[in-house]
Motif scaffolding. Structure first.
Motif, PDB file in Angstrom:
ATOM      1  N   LYS A  46       2.953  -6.178  -5.347  1.00  0.00           N
ATOM      2  CA  LYS A  46       1.972  -5.096  -5.486  1.00  0.00           C
ATOM      3  C   LYS A  46       1.864  -4.361  -4.170  1.00  0.00           C
ATOM      4  N   TRP A  47       1.941  -3.052  -4.237  1.00  0.00           N
ATOM      5  CA  TRP A  47       1.750  -2.282  -3.014  1.00  0.00           C
ATOM      6  C   TRP A  47       0.718  -1.184  -3.230  1.00  0.00           C
ATOM      7  N   ARG A  77      -1.047   3.720   2.018  1.00  0.00           N
ATOM      8  CA  ARG A  77      -1.905   3.750   3.204  1.00  0.00           C
ATOM      9  C   ARG A  77      -1.445   4.822   4.161  1.00  0.00           C
ATOM     10  N   ALA A 114       0.551  -5.549  -0.501  1.00  0.00           N
ATOM     11  CA  ALA A 114      -0.533  -6.541  -0.536  1.00  0.00           C
ATOM     12  C   ALA A 114       0.025  -7.892  -0.978  1.00  0.00           C
ATOM     13  N   VAL A 115       0.981  -7.861  -1.911  1.00  0.00           N
ATOM     14  CA  VAL A 115       1.665  -9.091  -2.344  1.00  0.00           C
ATOM     15  C   VAL A 115       3.164  -8.797  -2.351  1.00  0.00           C
ATOM     16  N   GLY A 135      -7.779 -10.513   3.399  1.00  0.00           N
ATOM     17  CA  GLY A 135      -6.841  -9.389   3.313  1.00  0.00           C
ATOM     18  C   GLY A 135      -5.392  -9.816   3.127  1.00  0.00           C
ATOM     19  N   SER A 136      -5.157 -11.116   2.938  1.00  0.00           N
ATOM     20  CA  SER A 136      -3.765 -11.578   2.830  1.00  0.00           C
ATOM     21  C   SER A 136      -3.176 -11.380   1.433  1.00  0.00           C
ATOM     22  N   GLY A 137      -4.012 -11.006   0.454  1.00  0.00           N
ATOM     23  CA  GLY A 137      -3.467 -10.696  -0.875  1.00  0.00           C
ATOM     24  C   GLY A 137      -3.835 -11.683  -1.971  1.00  0.00           C
ATOM     25  N   THR A 191      -5.541 -10.026  -5.047  1.00  0.00           N
ATOM     26  CA  THR A 191      -4.543  -9.174  -5.696  1.00  0.00           C
ATOM     27  C   THR A 191      -3.589 -10.025  -6.531  1.00  0.00           C
ATOM     28  N   GLY A 244       0.628 -11.344   2.402  1.00  0.00           N
ATOM     29  CA  GLY A 244       1.300 -11.015   1.144  1.00  0.00           C
ATOM     30  C   GLY A 244       2.421 -11.956   0.757  1.00  0.00           C
TER      31      GLY A 244
END
Ligand SMILES: Nc1ncnc2c1ncn2[C@@H]1O[C@H](COP(=O)(O)OP(=O)(O)OP(=O)(O)O)[C@@H](O)[C@H]1O
Ligand SMILES: [Mg+2]
Length: 238
Positions: free
Chosen positions: A10-11, A14, A24-25, A45-47, A50, A233
């Motif tokens: 998943k992106w 930004r 993100a992952v 925030g590491s994913g 998500t 991620g």
């Protein structure tokens, strides 16, 4: 029964012009198995959320697949995926996700009632067949197990943080799901609440559920059959 993620990623966009892809992952494969508790840790925030949302059928991956019983979740029509989620998945989202004006019991049973009352829909037919595995007896029992029976008719806005969290666990388990996703279910809770919640999730697994817990709580790892860590991620087995 297994739920399998195969090379999911998943992106998000930004940067000033929104033109940079931020992953993100990153390509991740993992399997959730019946009877097992998996704990996913990692920095903020590491994913983690998500990844969990992609597993739970809530967020479409930008690559890869999530497969249940040979079925690719994200290749299914929306209503079929919603139905599958209602029947098979229980979700405890990060943060307090409650309807404050409704009572504890109403919060727990609301979704099931909506599905039942959509007359003529595939949802209501399925609920009538008992496909959702939901009953008022089951809800009462869950309230007891979560030690909130005495609060059944109290409005959710009057609950403490721990009580609210226990209500969310009861709600997630009300439909007798095969997969339970718990995103930080014990953050900010005292030892007693943490113990009640983790042992309930452990029990759900012992009865055949596959449980995925995202947690910063070291105690959660004591209940785990499998531990993963997310780092920028990237998923690592630990
Ligand atoms: N809808 C979105 N749009 C843009 N960026 C997002 C979106 N959702 C998540 N992100 C970004 O993706 C990254 C991973 O977010 P995620 O919520 O999965 O982290 P997390 O590991 O669950 O963190 P925490 O422990 O704080 O809950 C973060 O940098 C976040 O800012
Ligand atoms: Mg999160």
């Amino acid at each position: 029964m297994n739920l399998e993620a195969s090379a999911v990623e998943k992106w998000f966009l930004r940067g000033k012009s929104g033109s940079n892809r931020f992953f993100a992952v990153r390509k991740t494969s993992l399997t959730l198995e019946s009877g097992k508790v998996c704990v996913l840790t990692g920095r903020s925030g590491s994913g983690k959320t998500t990844l969990m949302n992609m597993m739970a059928g809530l967020l479409t991956p930008d690559g890869g697949k999530v497969i249940l019983d040979g079925q690719d979740l994200y290749a299914m029509p929306d209503d079929a995926l919603s139905r599958l989620r209602n029947r098979m998945f229980g979700m405890i989202p990060q943060g307090a996700d409650v309807l404050p004006e409704l009572t504890v019991m109403e919060n727990i049973t609301l979704v099931q009632h909506i599905y039942r009352n959509r007359a003529g829909s595939a949802f209501s037919a399925e609920a009538e067949e008992g496909g959702a595995g939901f009953s008022s007896e089951r809800c009462e029992k869950l309230l007891e197990q979560m030690e909130i029976s005495h609060l059944r008719d109290v409005q959710a806005k009057e609950l403490s943080g721990g009580e609210r969290r226990r209500m969310c666990i009861a709600r997630a388990l009300a439909g007798n799901p095969k997969f339970v996703f718990a995103d930080e279910p014990t953050s900010d809770l005292d030892d007693e609440n943490t113990r009640i919640i983790l042992s309930m999730l452990r029990q759900a697994a012992d009865k055949g559920c596959a449980v995925m817990i995202v947690s910063h709580d070291a105690e959660a790892e004591a209940y785990a059959d499998r531990k993963w860590r997310m780092d920028a991620g990237q998923l690592q087995d630990i």
